[in-house]
Design a protein around this motif. Structure first.
Motif, PDB file in Angstrom:
ATOM      1  N   GLY A   1      45.618  61.677  36.907  1.00 52.29           N
ATOM      2  CA  GLY A   1      46.081  61.761  38.151  1.00 52.29           C
ATOM      3  C   GLY A   1      44.609  61.812  37.805  1.00 52.29           C
ATOM      4  O   GLY A   1      44.840  63.022  39.161  1.00 52.29           O
ATOM      5  N   ILE A   2      43.623  61.216  37.872  1.00 51.92           N
ATOM      6  CA  ILE A   2      42.142  61.454  37.704  1.00 51.92           C
ATOM      7  C   ILE A   2      41.359  60.578  39.081  1.00 51.92           C
ATOM      8  O   ILE A   2      42.290  59.665  39.217  1.00 51.92           O
ATOM      9  N   ARG A   3      41.880  61.076  40.748  1.00 46.75           N
ATOM     10  CA  ARG A   3      40.919  60.222  41.151  1.00 46.75           C
ATOM     11  C   ARG A   3      39.875  59.705  41.289  1.00 46.75           C
ATOM     12  O   ARG A   3      38.927  59.863  40.638  1.00 46.75           O
ATOM     13  N   CYS A   4      40.142  58.632  41.997  1.00 49.41           N
ATOM     14  CA  CYS A   4      39.017  57.293  41.451  1.00 49.41           C
ATOM     15  C   CYS A   4      38.651  56.710  42.610  1.00 49.41           C
ATOM     16  O   CYS A   4      39.467  56.261  43.432  1.00 49.41           O
ATOM     17  N   PHE A   5      37.241  56.677  42.847  1.00 45.63           N
ATOM     18  CA  PHE A   5      36.713  55.853  44.297  1.00 45.63           C
ATOM     19  C   PHE A   5      35.416  54.520  44.064  1.00 45.63           C
ATOM     20  O   PHE A   5      34.946  55.030  42.309  1.00 45.63           O
ATOM     21  N   ILE A   6      35.591  53.636  44.608  1.00 43.67           N
ATOM     22  CA  ILE A   6      34.220  52.682  44.408  1.00 43.67           C
ATOM     23  C   ILE A   6      33.379  53.440  45.318  1.00 43.67           C
ATOM     24  O   ILE A   6      33.053  53.629  46.714  1.00 43.67           O
ATOM     25  N   LEU A   7      31.771  53.288  45.001  1.00 45.91           N
ATOM     26  CA  LEU A   7      31.235  53.704  45.691  1.00 45.91           C
ATOM     27  C   LEU A   7      29.833  52.249  45.444  1.00 45.91           C
ATOM     28  O   LEU A   7      28.910  52.034  44.204  1.00 45.91           O
ATOM     29  N   THR A   8      29.436  50.809  46.148  1.00 46.94           N
ATOM     30  CA  THR A   8      29.218  49.594  45.811  1.00 46.94           C
ATOM     31  C   THR A   8      28.101  49.437  46.390  1.00 46.94           C
ATOM     32  O   THR A   8      28.418  49.880  48.009  1.00 46.94           O
ATOM     33  N   SER A   9      26.939  48.990  46.576  1.00 49.23           N
ATOM     34  CA  SER A   9      26.427  48.046  47.979  1.00 49.23           C
ATOM     35  C   SER A   9      26.712  47.067  47.668  1.00 49.23           C
ATOM     36  O   SER A   9      26.066  46.431  48.888  1.00 49.23           O
ATOM     37  N   MET A  10      27.942  46.033  47.506  1.00 47.73           N
ATOM     38  CA  MET A  10      28.397  44.564  47.584  1.00 47.73           C
ATOM     39  C   MET A  10      28.378  45.265  48.782  1.00 47.73           C
ATOM     40  O   MET A  10      29.209  46.154  49.214  1.00 47.73           O
ATOM     41  N   ASP A  11      29.060  43.496  49.207  1.00 48.14           N
ATOM     42  CA  ASP A  11      28.967  43.216  50.947  1.00 48.14           C
ATOM     43  C   ASP A  11      30.941  43.605  50.974  1.00 48.14           C
ATOM     44  O   ASP A  11      31.571  43.149  50.097  1.00 48.14           O
ATOM     45  N   PRO A  12      31.030  44.693  51.998  1.00 48.21           N
ATOM     46  CA  PRO A  12      32.518  44.691  52.482  1.00 48.21           C
ATOM     47  C   PRO A  12      32.887  43.933  52.063  1.00 48.21           C
ATOM     48  O   PRO A  12      34.926  43.745  51.239  1.00 48.21           O
ATOM     49  N   LYS A  13      32.993  42.531  52.570  1.00 45.20           N
ATOM     50  CA  LYS A  13      34.292  41.723  52.059  1.00 45.20           C
ATOM     51  C   LYS A  13      34.464  40.864  51.423  1.00 45.20           C
ATOM     52  O   LYS A  13      35.211  40.506  50.508  1.00 45.20           O
ATOM     53  N   ALA A  14      32.879  40.568  50.534  1.00 42.60           N
ATOM     54  CA  ALA A  14      32.786  40.119  49.393  1.00 42.60           C
ATOM     55  C   ALA A  14      33.744  41.069  48.177  1.00 42.60           C
ATOM     56  O   ALA A  14      34.531  40.484  47.019  1.00 42.60           O
ATOM     57  N   PHE A  15      33.424  42.987  48.330  1.00 40.95           N
ATOM     58  CA  PHE A  15      33.980  43.224  47.133  1.00 40.95           C
ATOM     59  C   PHE A  15      35.786  43.153  47.127  1.00 40.95           C
ATOM     60  O   PHE A  15      35.925  42.625  46.194  1.00 40.95           O
ATOM     61  N   ASP A  16      36.108  42.966  48.910  1.00 44.02           N
ATOM     62  CA  ASP A  16      37.509  43.309  48.851  1.00 44.02           C
ATOM     63  C   ASP A  16      38.180  41.348  48.023  1.00 44.02           C
ATOM     64  O   ASP A  16      39.437  42.054  47.637  1.00 44.02           O
ATOM     65  N   GLU A  17      37.503  40.697  48.470  1.00 41.92           N
ATOM     66  CA  GLU A  17      38.003  38.934  47.437  1.00 41.92           C
ATOM     67  C   GLU A  17      37.546  39.473  46.132  1.00 41.92           C
ATOM     68  O   GLU A  17      38.576  38.721  45.452  1.00 41.92           O
ATOM     69  N   GLN A  18      36.654  39.949  45.634  1.00 42.63           N
ATOM     70  CA  GLN A  18      36.804  39.930  44.105  1.00 42.63           C
ATOM     71  C   GLN A  18      37.266  41.304  43.775  1.00 42.63           C
ATOM     72  O   GLN A  18      38.504  40.793  43.225  1.00 42.63           O
ATOM     73  N   ALA A  19      37.898  42.077  44.056  1.00 45.26           N
ATOM     74  CA  ALA A  19      39.029  43.269  43.810  1.00 45.26           C
ATOM     75  C   ALA A  19      40.016  43.067  43.380  1.00 45.26           C
ATOM     76  O   ALA A  19      41.150  43.207  42.343  1.00 45.26           O
ATOM     77  N   THR A  20      40.786  42.342  45.624  1.00 42.15           N
ATOM     78  CA  THR A  20      42.161  41.724  45.390  1.00 42.15           C
ATOM     79  C   THR A  20      42.296  40.429  44.109  1.00 42.15           C
ATOM     80  O   THR A  20      43.695  41.164  43.331  1.00 42.15           O
ATOM     81  N   GLN A  21      41.538  39.803  43.546  1.00 40.76           N
ATOM     82  CA  GLN A  21      41.237  39.138  43.030  1.00 40.76           C
ATOM     83  C   GLN A  21      41.808  39.338  41.595  1.00 40.76           C
ATOM     84  O   GLN A  21      42.306  38.569  40.767  1.00 40.76           O
ATOM     85  N   LEU A  22      41.225  40.381  41.033  1.00 42.36           N
ATOM     86  CA  LEU A  22      41.362  40.301  39.908  1.00 42.36           C
ATOM     87  C   LEU A  22      41.869  42.143  39.537  1.00 42.36           C
ATOM     88  O   LEU A  22      42.084  42.272  38.471  1.00 42.36           O
TER      89      LEU A  22
END
Length: 327
Positions: free
Chosen positions: A97-118
Motif C-alpha cells: 500500500g505504498i504510494r508511488c510517484f515518478i519525478l523525472t526530467s525526461m520529456d513527457p512523450k518519451a517517458f510515456d513511450e518507455q514506461a508503457t513499452q516496459l
C-alpha cells in the motif's frame, strides 16, 4: 518505514544510459566537441542538464540543444530495459500500500513511450515528467499529493535527486544502478545508499511497515444464480460478502475529498450487479470477480473478499476467501 516513495526514472528504474550517451554525443558533435565514452559521461554529466550544457557548450541555446537531443533520441535504435529488481520492487510497494510517484526530467512523450513499452506505467499514482529542476519542483509535488515529509523518500541515482529530497525535507535514497558513481553520489549525502532496489526491499522487509489504511464492507447481501447443479442455479440465492479494501490514499491525506477514497455505496451497487449479471457455477469464481472489480474498477490497492453461501442445512454457511492486488 515509508508510506510514500518518489522515484527518479533513468538510472533508477530504467536503463537508458546507452541511449542517453548516444544522444548526448550527437549534441556535442553539432558543436565540434569530443564524444564521451561511458566512464567519461558518468564522471562529468550532471543535472539539471541546462547547467551542464552551459559549462560544456556555453555558446549553445537551450532550445537548439533540446532539438538536437530530441532528434537523436527519437531516431535511435538503441533500446532501453528495466533495471534488474525494479519492477519487482514497485510490485512489492503496491502490496504494502505504498504510494508511488515518478519525478523525472525526461520529456513527457518519451517517458510515456518507455514506461508503457516496459509495462511500468500503471504502477504509479501520478507521473511528473519534463521537470528540469527537481529541487524547485518537489515542494509542489509534495503539496499536490498531501505527502507527509516524515513518511516520504525520494529514490534516485544522481546528486540532483538527493538534493531535491533534502529541499523537501524528505529522506534521500541513492541507488548505484545509474548515472552517478558511488563517490559522486556520496557528495550529495544521501541518508541511505543501496546497490540496487533488491537491497532496499530487503531493508524494508526487515522493519515493520505502518499498517495500510483499510475500508471494510461487512455482510454485503448479494443475489446470485449460483451452484453446480443446473436446478440449483435456476433460483436466485442470497449470499453475503465480507470485503476488506486497502485504500488507494492514506486517510490522513484525503482532506475530505471523496475522489481520493473508494465510494463504498457505489461499490456495493456495482458488486450486486456483478453477482446478478450471469449464472455462476463456483463460489470461488464469483469471489474472484468481486475482488477484481474492487481493484480494477474502484482503485483499491488490494481487495480481500470472503463470500458466504447458505445452502447446506448442517452448516451455518460455506465460505471462500480470495485476495486480488493491483498489478
Amino acid at each position: 518505514m515509508f508510506r510514500n516513495l518518489i522515484f527518479d526514472w533513468s538510472g533508477t528504474l530504467c536503463d537508458d544510459m546507452a541511449l542517453t550517451i548516444e544522444a548526448t554525443n550527437y549534441v556535442l558533435a553539432q558543436y565540434n566537441r569530443e564524444p564521451l565514452d561511458r566512464k567519461a559521461f558518468r564522471n562529468e554529466f550532471q543535472l539539471p542538464y541546462p547547467d551542464y550544457y552551459a559549462v560544456k557548450i556555453p555558446e549553445a541555446r537551450l532550445e537548439d540543444l533540446e532539438n538536437f537531443y530530441r532528434h537523436a533520441f527519437d531516431n535511435s535504435t538503441t533500446g532501453v530495459t528495466i533495471i534488474p529488481h525494479a519492477k519487482e520492487f514497485v510490485q512489492f510497494c503496491r502490496t504494502l500500500g505504498i504510494r508511488c510517484f515518478i519525478l523525472t526530467s525526461m520529456d513527457p512523450k518519451a517517458f510515456d513511450e518507455q514506461a508503457t513499452q516496459l509495462g511500468m506505467y500503471d504502477y504509479f499514482e501520478h507521473i511528473h515528467s519534463g521537470i528540469h529542476n527537481k529541487e524547485h519542483y518537489i515542494a509542489t509535488l509534495m503539496q499536490m499529493h498531501g505527502l507527509n515529509p516524515h513518511e516520504t523518500a525520494f529514490i534516485g541515482d544522481m546528486q540532483h535527486d538527493i538534493r531535491a529530497a533534502h529541499c523537501a525535507g524528505i529522506t534521500g535514497i541513492g541507488v548505484l544502478t545509474g548515472y552517478n558513481n558511488p563517490m559522486q553520489l556520496a557528495e550529495a549525502e544521501p541518508e541511505l545508499t543501496v546497490p540496487d532496489l533488491a537491497a532496499l526491499r530487503a531493508l524494508i522487509e526487515r522493519y515493520p511497515q505502518p499498517a495500510a489504511d483499510t475500508i471494510h464492507l461487512n455482510g454485503l447481501e448479494l443475489m446470485c444464480h449460483i451452484g453446480v447443479p443446473e436446478e440449483e442455479r435456476a433460483t436466485p440465492q442470497r449470499l453475503t460478502a465480507d470485503i476488506t479494501l486497502t485504500s488507494p490514499c492514506p486517510f490522513a491525506a484525503m482532506e475530505e475529498d471523496i475522489a481520493r477514497t473508494i465510494d463504498y455505496h457505489a461499490l456495493s451497487l456495482r458488486l450486486a450487479e456483478v453477482a446478478a449479471a450471469e449464472p455462476t457455477v463456483l463460489l470461488e469464481t464469483l469471489a474472484h470477480k468481486l475482488a477484481t472489480c474492487c481493484v480494477h474498477e474502484f482503485g483499491a490497492l488490494q481487495a480481500t473478499v470472503e463470500l458466504h453461501k447458505y445452502i447446506l442445512p448442517q452448516l451455518k454457511s460455506t465460505a471462500v476467501r480470495t485476495v486480488v492486488s493491483k498489478n
